[in-house]
Design a protein around this motif. Structure first.
Motif, PDB file in Angstrom:
ATOM      1  N   GLN A  85       0.819  -1.207   0.000  1.00 44.53           N
ATOM      2  CA  GLN A  85       0.000   0.000   0.000  1.00 44.53           C
ATOM      3  C   GLN A  85       0.856   1.262   0.000  1.00 44.53           C
ATOM      4  O   GLN A  85       0.515   2.253  -0.669  1.00 44.53           O
ATOM      5  N   LYS A  86       1.966   1.259   0.703  1.00 45.50           N
ATOM      6  CA  LYS A  86       2.810   2.453   0.754  1.00 45.50           C
ATOM      7  C   LYS A  86       3.400   2.776  -0.616  1.00 45.50           C
ATOM      8  O   LYS A  86       3.567   3.953  -0.969  1.00 45.50           O
ATOM      9  N   ASP A  87       3.718   1.732  -1.416  1.00 42.92           N
ATOM     10  CA  ASP A  87       4.228   1.970  -2.771  1.00 42.92           C
ATOM     11  C   ASP A  87       3.116   2.499  -3.672  1.00 42.92           C
ATOM     12  O   ASP A  87       3.361   3.364  -4.524  1.00 42.92           O
ATOM     13  N   PHE A  88       1.915   1.980  -3.480  1.00 39.57           N
ATOM     14  CA  PHE A  88       0.773   2.472  -4.240  1.00 39.57           C
ATOM     15  C   PHE A  88       0.535   3.950  -3.948  1.00 39.57           C
ATOM     16  O   PHE A  88       0.264   4.741  -4.867  1.00 39.57           O
ATOM     17  N   ASN A  89       0.651   4.330  -2.697  1.00 37.39           N
ATOM     18  CA  ASN A  89       0.403   5.718  -2.309  1.00 37.39           C
ATOM     19  C   ASN A  89       1.392   6.688  -2.946  1.00 37.39           C
ATOM     20  O   ASN A  89       1.081   7.871  -3.119  1.00 37.39           O
ATOM     21  N   ARG A  90       2.578   6.210  -3.311  1.00 42.08           N
ATOM     22  CA  ARG A  90       3.597   7.077  -3.901  1.00 42.08           C
ATOM     23  C   ARG A  90       3.410   7.280  -5.407  1.00 42.08           C
ATOM     24  O   ARG A  90       4.034   8.151  -6.006  1.00 42.08           O
ATOM     25  N   LEU A  91       2.556   6.462  -6.022  1.00 41.46           N
ATOM     26  CA  LEU A  91       2.393   6.524  -7.476  1.00 41.46           C
ATOM     27  C   LEU A  91       1.664   7.787  -7.913  1.00 41.46           C
ATOM     28  O   LEU A  91       0.976   8.434  -7.126  1.00 41.46           O
ATOM     29  N   SER A  92       1.800   8.099  -9.187  1.00 33.92           N
ATOM     30  CA  SER A  92       1.055   9.216  -9.752  1.00 33.92           C
ATOM     31  C   SER A  92      -0.422   8.869  -9.837  1.00 33.92           C
ATOM     32  O   SER A  92      -0.813   7.689  -9.754  1.00 33.92           O
ATOM     33  N   TYR A  93      -1.239   9.866 -10.022  1.00 35.37           N
ATOM     34  CA  TYR A  93      -2.682   9.682 -10.113  1.00 35.37           C
ATOM     35  C   TYR A  93      -3.040   8.675 -11.211  1.00 35.37           C
ATOM     36  O   TYR A  93      -3.844   7.766 -11.001  1.00 35.37           O
ATOM     37  N   PHE A  94      -2.437   8.823 -12.374  1.00 34.75           N
ATOM     38  CA  PHE A  94      -2.782   7.961 -13.511  1.00 34.75           C
ATOM     39  C   PHE A  94      -2.293   6.528 -13.316  1.00 34.75           C
ATOM     40  O   PHE A  94      -2.969   5.583 -13.728  1.00 34.75           O
ATOM     41  N   ASP A  95      -1.126   6.360 -12.672  1.00 29.85           N
ATOM     42  CA  ASP A  95      -0.646   5.003 -12.383  1.00 29.85           C
ATOM     43  C   ASP A  95      -1.546   4.326 -11.345  1.00 29.85           C
ATOM     44  O   ASP A  95      -1.810   3.122 -11.433  1.00 29.85           O
ATOM     45  N   LYS A  96      -2.018   5.103 -10.382  1.00 31.65           N
ATOM     46  CA  LYS A  96      -2.945   4.551  -9.387  1.00 31.65           C
ATOM     47  C   LYS A  96      -4.234   4.086 -10.051  1.00 31.65           C
ATOM     48  O   LYS A  96      -4.764   3.013  -9.742  1.00 31.65           O
ATOM     49  N   ARG A  97      -4.760   4.893 -10.962  1.00 32.52           N
ATOM     50  CA  ARG A  97      -5.998   4.522 -11.652  1.00 32.52           C
ATOM     51  C   ARG A  97      -5.807   3.245 -12.473  1.00 32.52           C
ATOM     52  O   ARG A  97      -6.698   2.401 -12.519  1.00 32.52           O
ATOM     53  N   LYS A  98      -4.641   3.116 -13.088  1.00 37.33           N
ATOM     54  CA  LYS A  98      -4.361   1.921 -13.889  1.00 37.33           C
ATOM     55  C   LYS A  98      -4.334   0.669 -13.005  1.00 37.33           C
ATOM     56  O   LYS A  98      -4.953  -0.354 -13.339  1.00 37.33           O
ATOM     57  N   ILE A  99      -3.643   0.751 -11.883  1.00 36.54           N
ATOM     58  CA  ILE A  99      -3.557  -0.399 -10.984  1.00 36.54           C
ATOM     59  C   ILE A  99      -4.927  -0.710 -10.389  1.00 36.54           C
ATOM     60  O   ILE A  99      -5.323  -1.880 -10.259  1.00 36.54           O
ATOM     61  N   LYS A 100      -5.684   0.327 -10.040  1.00 29.08           N
ATOM     62  CA  LYS A 100      -7.031   0.125  -9.499  1.00 29.08           C
ATOM     63  C   LYS A 100      -7.889  -0.633 -10.509  1.00 29.08           C
ATOM     64  O   LYS A 100      -8.582  -1.592 -10.150  1.00 29.08           O
ATOM     65  N   LYS A 101      -7.856  -0.219 -11.769  1.00 28.13           N
ATOM     66  CA  LYS A 101      -8.653  -0.879 -12.803  1.00 28.13           C
ATOM     67  C   LYS A 101      -8.248  -2.336 -12.958  1.00 28.13           C
ATOM     68  O   LYS A 101      -9.108  -3.228 -13.080  1.00 28.13           O
ATOM     69  N   GLU A 102      -6.938  -2.598 -12.939  1.00 28.97           N
ATOM     70  CA  GLU A 102      -6.452  -3.979 -13.073  1.00 28.97           C
ATOM     71  C   GLU A 102      -6.920  -4.832 -11.896  1.00 28.97           C
ATOM     72  O   GLU A 102      -7.344  -5.983 -12.078  1.00 28.97           O
ATOM     73  N   GLU A 103      -6.849  -4.278 -10.688  1.00 25.22           N
ATOM     74  CA  GLU A 103      -7.263  -5.022  -9.500  1.00 25.22           C
ATOM     75  C   GLU A 103      -8.764  -5.297  -9.513  1.00 25.22           C
ATOM     76  O   GLU A 103      -9.213  -6.382  -9.144  1.00 25.22           O
ATOM     77  N   ILE A 104      -9.541  -4.314  -9.929  1.00 28.43           N
ATOM     78  CA  ILE A 104     -10.988  -4.503  -9.999  1.00 28.43           C
ATOM     79  C   ILE A 104     -11.333  -5.607 -10.988  1.00 28.43           C
ATOM     80  O   ILE A 104     -12.162  -6.482 -10.708  1.00 28.43           O
ATOM     81  N   ASN A 105     -10.698  -5.595 -12.144  1.00 30.37           N
ATOM     82  CA  ASN A 105     -10.968  -6.620 -13.154  1.00 30.37           C
ATOM     83  C   ASN A 105     -10.620  -8.006 -12.640  1.00 30.37           C
ATOM     84  O   ASN A 105     -11.364  -8.975 -12.872  1.00 30.37           O
ATOM     85  N   ARG A 106      -9.488  -8.119 -11.921  1.00 27.88           N
ATOM     86  CA  ARG A 106      -9.111  -9.413 -11.355  1.00 27.88           C
ATOM     87  C   ARG A 106     -10.131  -9.883 -10.329  1.00 27.88           C
ATOM     88  O   ARG A 106     -10.530 -11.048 -10.304  1.00 27.88           O
ATOM     89  N   ARG A 107     -10.565  -8.954  -9.472  1.00 27.67           N
ATOM     90  CA  ARG A 107     -11.522  -9.317  -8.431  1.00 27.67           C
ATOM     91  C   ARG A 107     -12.867  -9.726  -9.035  1.00 27.67           C
ATOM     92  O   ARG A 107     -13.481 -10.713  -8.607  1.00 27.67           O
ATOM     93  N   VAL A 108     -13.310  -9.006 -10.041  1.00 28.27           N
ATOM     94  CA  VAL A 108     -14.578  -9.345 -10.694  1.00 28.27           C
ATOM     95  C   VAL A 108     -14.478 -10.707 -11.370  1.00 28.27           C
ATOM     96  O   VAL A 108     -15.413 -11.514 -11.307  1.00 28.27           O
ATOM     97  N   ASP A 109     -13.353 -10.987 -12.003  1.00 28.02           N
ATOM     98  CA  ASP A 109     -13.160 -12.301 -12.634  1.00 28.02           C
ATOM     99  C   ASP A 109     -13.254 -13.421 -11.599  1.00 28.02           C
ATOM    100  O   ASP A 109     -13.884 -14.468 -11.839  1.00 28.02           O
ATOM    101  N   GLU A 110     -12.633 -13.214 -10.430  1.00 31.26           N
ATOM    102  CA  GLU A 110     -12.694 -14.208  -9.357  1.00 31.26           C
ATOM    103  C   GLU A 110     -14.136 -14.459  -8.923  1.00 31.26           C
ATOM    104  O   GLU A 110     -14.558 -15.607  -8.732  1.00 31.26           O
TER     105      GLU A 110
END
Length: 270
Positions: free
Chosen positions: A122-147
């Protein structure tokens, strides 16, 4: 563990006071499938709404993991409720969104600063830029929905809209959506009442599977005796705002000494 101590809930109607729950005491252990059963008007739904403080009890204490949540601030309660999923009789799906979007909805509206990631610290995520955070969030959501699509057996229906789904399929979507944030407690308020017997059985098997695989605590409100007997390891029977019987499910219904238990076993209309 959830502990309810001496809980009373009253509603005022002019000069009259209606007592919906009176001196309720119960314990729900982590991993339980806990049934709350009673006839219509017994106070089942009000009890559940008190457990997550959608309704404030008039008196009494509600403890979750040893913390009295009745003393929590509004902001603290909002965080607490993220750890409690809910499913309802009428599904409450967004009709303009497909299955995938319905399941993802709660995660998509979570603010970036509140979004919990699993792919990186989480601490590494917090350091990312806004757009990188949005990208990772989208990827995580897609993985969770697939599960979750796999868990509720709806992968082939992910692009369908609720209007094209059966009642059982809609409830599966609702279950997946409630589990999206990985809650530790799942509240089910008459979740099978609108379903036929075969579909009810499939939903109960799914809930049992979810309980066994994820260890989520399930609190199931119903007036249907067969639902409690098939899935719940413990039960409390409400009658006229009070607890009429409680304990291990088989023991409660094998020792059917109270009138309300006899009526429920006899299939009386609720």
């Amino acid at each position: 563990m959830i502990r309810v101590k001496a809980l009373t809930k009253e509603f005022k109607n002019g000069k009259q006071t209606l007592t919906v729950l009176k001196n309720i005491n119960l314990e729900i252990e982590d991993g339980d499938v806990f049934g709350i059963i009673g006839m219509s008007g017994a106070g089942k739904s009000t009890l559940v709404r008190c457990i997550n403080l959608l309704e404030r009890p008039t008196k009494g204490i509600i403890e979750i993991d040893g913390v009295d949540i009745t003393r929590k601030s509004r902001k603290e309660l909002l965080l607490l409720r993220k750890n409690i999923g809910m499913i309802f009789q009428n599904f409450n799906l967004l009709m303009q969104k497909n299955v995938r979007k319905n399941i993802a909805f709660g995660l998509e509206i979570t603010r970036l600063k509140d979004f919990k990631v699993t792919s990186i610290p989480q601490k590494d995520f917090n350091r990312l830029s806004y757009f990188d955070k949005r990208k990772i969030k989208k990827e995580e959501i897609n993985r969770r929905v697939d599960e979750l699509l796999e868990l509720v057996d709806l992968k082939e229906k992910e692009n369908y809209y609720p209007a094209k789904l059966s009642g059982g399929q809609r409830q599966r979507v609702a279950i997946a959506r409630a589990l999206a944030t990985k809650p530790s407690v799942l509240l089910c308020d008459e979740a099978t009442s609108a379903l036929d017997s075969m579909t009810t059985d499939s939903i109960l098997r799914l809930l049992k599977k979810i309980n066994e695989e994820t260890k989520v605590t399930i609190i199931l409100i119903t007036h249907e005796m067969n639902v409690v007997q098939k899935i719940c390891n413990k039960v409390v029977v409400l009658d006229k705002a009070e607890i009429a019987a409680s304990g291990v499910t088989d023991e409660v219904f094998n020792n059917n000494s109270t009138e309300i238990v006899k009526r429920l076993l006899g299939g009386a209309e609720a």
